[in-house]
Write a protein that holds these residues in place. Structure first.
Motif, PDB file in Angstrom:
ATOM      1  N   LEU A  34       0.733  -1.140   0.068  1.00 13.29           N
ATOM      2  CA  LEU A  34       0.073  -0.122  -0.185  1.00 13.29           C
ATOM      3  C   LEU A  34       0.881   1.205  -0.002  1.00 13.29           C
ATOM      4  O   LEU A  34       0.369   2.481  -0.110  1.00 13.29           O
ATOM      5  CB  LEU A  34      -0.833   0.256   1.130  1.00 13.29           C
ATOM      6  N   ILE A  35       2.048   1.145   0.186  1.00 13.80           N
ATOM      7  CA  ILE A  35       2.862   2.329   0.066  1.00 13.80           C
ATOM      8  C   ILE A  35       2.997   3.231  -0.957  1.00 13.80           C
ATOM      9  O   ILE A  35       3.001   4.447  -0.689  1.00 13.80           O
ATOM     10  CB  ILE A  35       4.279   2.010   0.700  1.00 13.80           C
ATOM     11  N   LEU A  36       3.043   2.615  -2.220  1.00 16.27           N
ATOM     12  CA  LEU A  36       2.550   3.380  -3.566  1.00 16.27           C
ATOM     13  C   LEU A  36       1.460   4.306  -3.364  1.00 16.27           C
ATOM     14  O   LEU A  36       1.480   5.342  -3.857  1.00 16.27           O
ATOM     15  CB  LEU A  36       2.827   2.369  -4.563  1.00 16.27           C
ATOM     16  N   PHE A  37       0.546   3.699  -3.052  1.00 17.96           N
ATOM     17  CA  PHE A  37      -0.776   4.495  -2.972  1.00 17.96           C
ATOM     18  C   PHE A  37      -0.743   5.332  -1.892  1.00 17.96           C
ATOM     19  O   PHE A  37      -1.255   6.730  -1.912  1.00 17.96           O
ATOM     20  CB  PHE A  37      -2.128   3.438  -2.647  1.00 17.96           C
ATOM     21  N   GLY A  38      -0.047   5.093  -0.809  1.00 20.09           N
ATOM     22  CA  GLY A  38       0.015   6.038   0.295  1.00 20.09           C
ATOM     23  C   GLY A  38       0.867   7.201  -0.400  1.00 20.09           C
ATOM     24  O   GLY A  38       0.522   8.515   0.028  1.00 20.09           O
ATOM     25  N   GLY A  39       1.896   6.988  -0.856  1.00 19.66           N
ATOM     26  CA  GLY A  39       2.840   8.285  -1.592  1.00 19.66           C
ATOM     27  C   GLY A  39       1.960   9.009  -2.479  1.00 19.66           C
ATOM     28  O   GLY A  39       1.833  10.063  -2.420  1.00 19.66           O
TER      29      GLY A  39
END
Length: 420
Positions: free
Chosen positions: A63-68
């Protein structure tokens, strides 16, 4: 020549942000040691240990890509504040369960998963906050100070956690002796609460966000930009392999080493603390000047080969001081590489893509390392520790050799800093 740290230390925003960040990182170290140790005490199963490490890292990586992308759309402070409050509540529940003796594996794994989901948004928000808090001329100095203080906190945290377990118990004597673990989670809970308060004091600089873009499109554009850059793509693939060894295997192998041969959780704290001390020295050495064995690429590959060789005797040690000595050297080399790699990426990538590129960089490490940890837990149940460490070292040294022979990484050079 003016010292850029002086005006920064008079900058109210920077002082609050730096203080809160250091407190939060310090608290995180307690959970990073206490959680895998709690799973080991509850199950005694390396596979369960690997699962817990995977649950702490895999959802976060996914999910970190979406978080960024969401941080680019909304204010970093708003996202970061929300994640700090969520983590405070989750750690409070975990501390109460452990202290009361009601901690069971399903509940612990569920809380580990929730902490991972929250950090998927907190990490990109935290790495995006600094440019919103300080003036552009002081950004490089601010990054240097934040990185050094963060590493100092990562050094002190394991040592303090080890002392806490030595005094209050690490669960080795049964459920009644887990108060030290409960206190560790409580310390991290308090650190999030305090860092949320310090963050509330920060007043972000005026900023006009870019035109809104669908999250999936924003993520896809960032991925496509990295893939089109052949050298950057090659480096990310190689660093992902390194993450499997250092970030994955070591998360399982070191706790097992401390449990089977050394003196329990306190020894694990000493090993991690020694690594943190070495990393701090390596960062300081890297910040003084560009020391290279030929060029940047050859230097990085040489260092990875040396670290691979150092992992082999780590599986043969019989005393904590031996492991600490090896971990100090590994930490020095790793700290040196970390500064060099981050600087190279920041100088190579256009600023409008830097956030998504760094999110992808963290995705590579946070995604592959948990998978490698789960696999390592399975392997650790079937081979001896010397074979686990020796195999990991051979893989890392072999990857460095293959990268030198068959990829453009050996021609990697320091990029000149771009103008502001």
């Amino acid at each position: 020549m003016n010292n850029p740290s002086r005006p920064l230390l008079r900058d109210r925003n920077f002082v609050w942000l730096m203080s809160g960040g250091a407190i939060s990182v310090l608290g995180d170290q307690f959970t990073l040691i206490a959680l895998p140790w709690l799973v080991l005490e509850l199950t005694g199963d390396p596979v369960a240990l690997g699962m817990s490490v995977a649950l702490m890292g895999l959802p976060r990586a996914v999910l970190i890509l979406f978080g960024g992308a969401l941080v680019d759309r909304y204010a970093p402070k708003r996202v970061l504040m929300l994640t700090k409050h969520v983590n405070t509540a989750l750690l409070a529940v975990l501390a109460i369960l452990v202290y009361s003796g009601h901690a069971h594996l399903p509940a612990v794994l569920a809380l580990a998963l929730s902490l991972s989901l929250a950090s998927a948004f907190g990490i990109p928000a935290g790495t995006s906050m600094l440019p919103h808090a300080v003036a552009p001329p002081y950004l490089q100095a601010a990054n240097g100070m934040m990185m050094g203080l963060r590493q100092a906190a990562m050094l002190a945290g394991p040592l303090l956690a080890g002392l806490l377990f030595a005094l209050a118990g690490d669960g080795s004597g049964g459920p009644r002796h887990m108060h030290g673990l409960a206190l560790a989670f409580g310390v991290d809970c308090l650190s999030f609460a305090v860092s949320a308060w310090t963050l509330a004091q920060v007043e972000p600089r005026p900023f006009t966000p870019p035109a809104p873009q669908p999250v999936l499109r924003s993520v896809a554009d960032g991925l496509a930009a990295v893939w089109r850059d052949t050298l950057l793509r090659t480096c990310f693939i190689y660093w992902g392999l390194c993450a499997c060894v250092i970030g994955g295997v070591m998360q399982v192998a070191l706790p097992l080493l401390a449990s089977s041969r050394l003196h329990g959780a306190s020894a694990l704290g000493l090993l991690l603390g020694a690594h943190g001390a070495g990393a701090l020295l390596g960062m300081a050495a890297s910040s003084i000047g560009r020391r290279r064995a030929g060029n940047l690429g050859m230097t990085l590959l040489l260092i990875d080969g040396i670290v691979g060789l150092l992992l082999v005797p780590l599986g043969l040690i019989t005393a904590s001081w031996q492991g600490m000595l090896i971990n100090v050297v590994i930490g020095v080399l790793g700290g040196f590489v970390q500064v060099a790699v981050f600087t190279w990426i920041q100088q190579r990538v256009p600023r409008e893509l830097l956030g998504r590129t760094m999110s992808l960089f963290m995705f590579v490490f946070m995604g592959l390392a948990p998978l490698a940890a789960a696999l390592s837990g399975w392997i650790a149940g079937r081979v001896a520790l010397p074979a686990l460490f020796g195999g990991a070292g051979a893989c890392l040294a072999g990857a460095a050799l293959l990268a030198w022979l068959f990829t453009p990484m050996r021609a990697l050079r320091d990029a000149p800093a771009t103008t502001v």
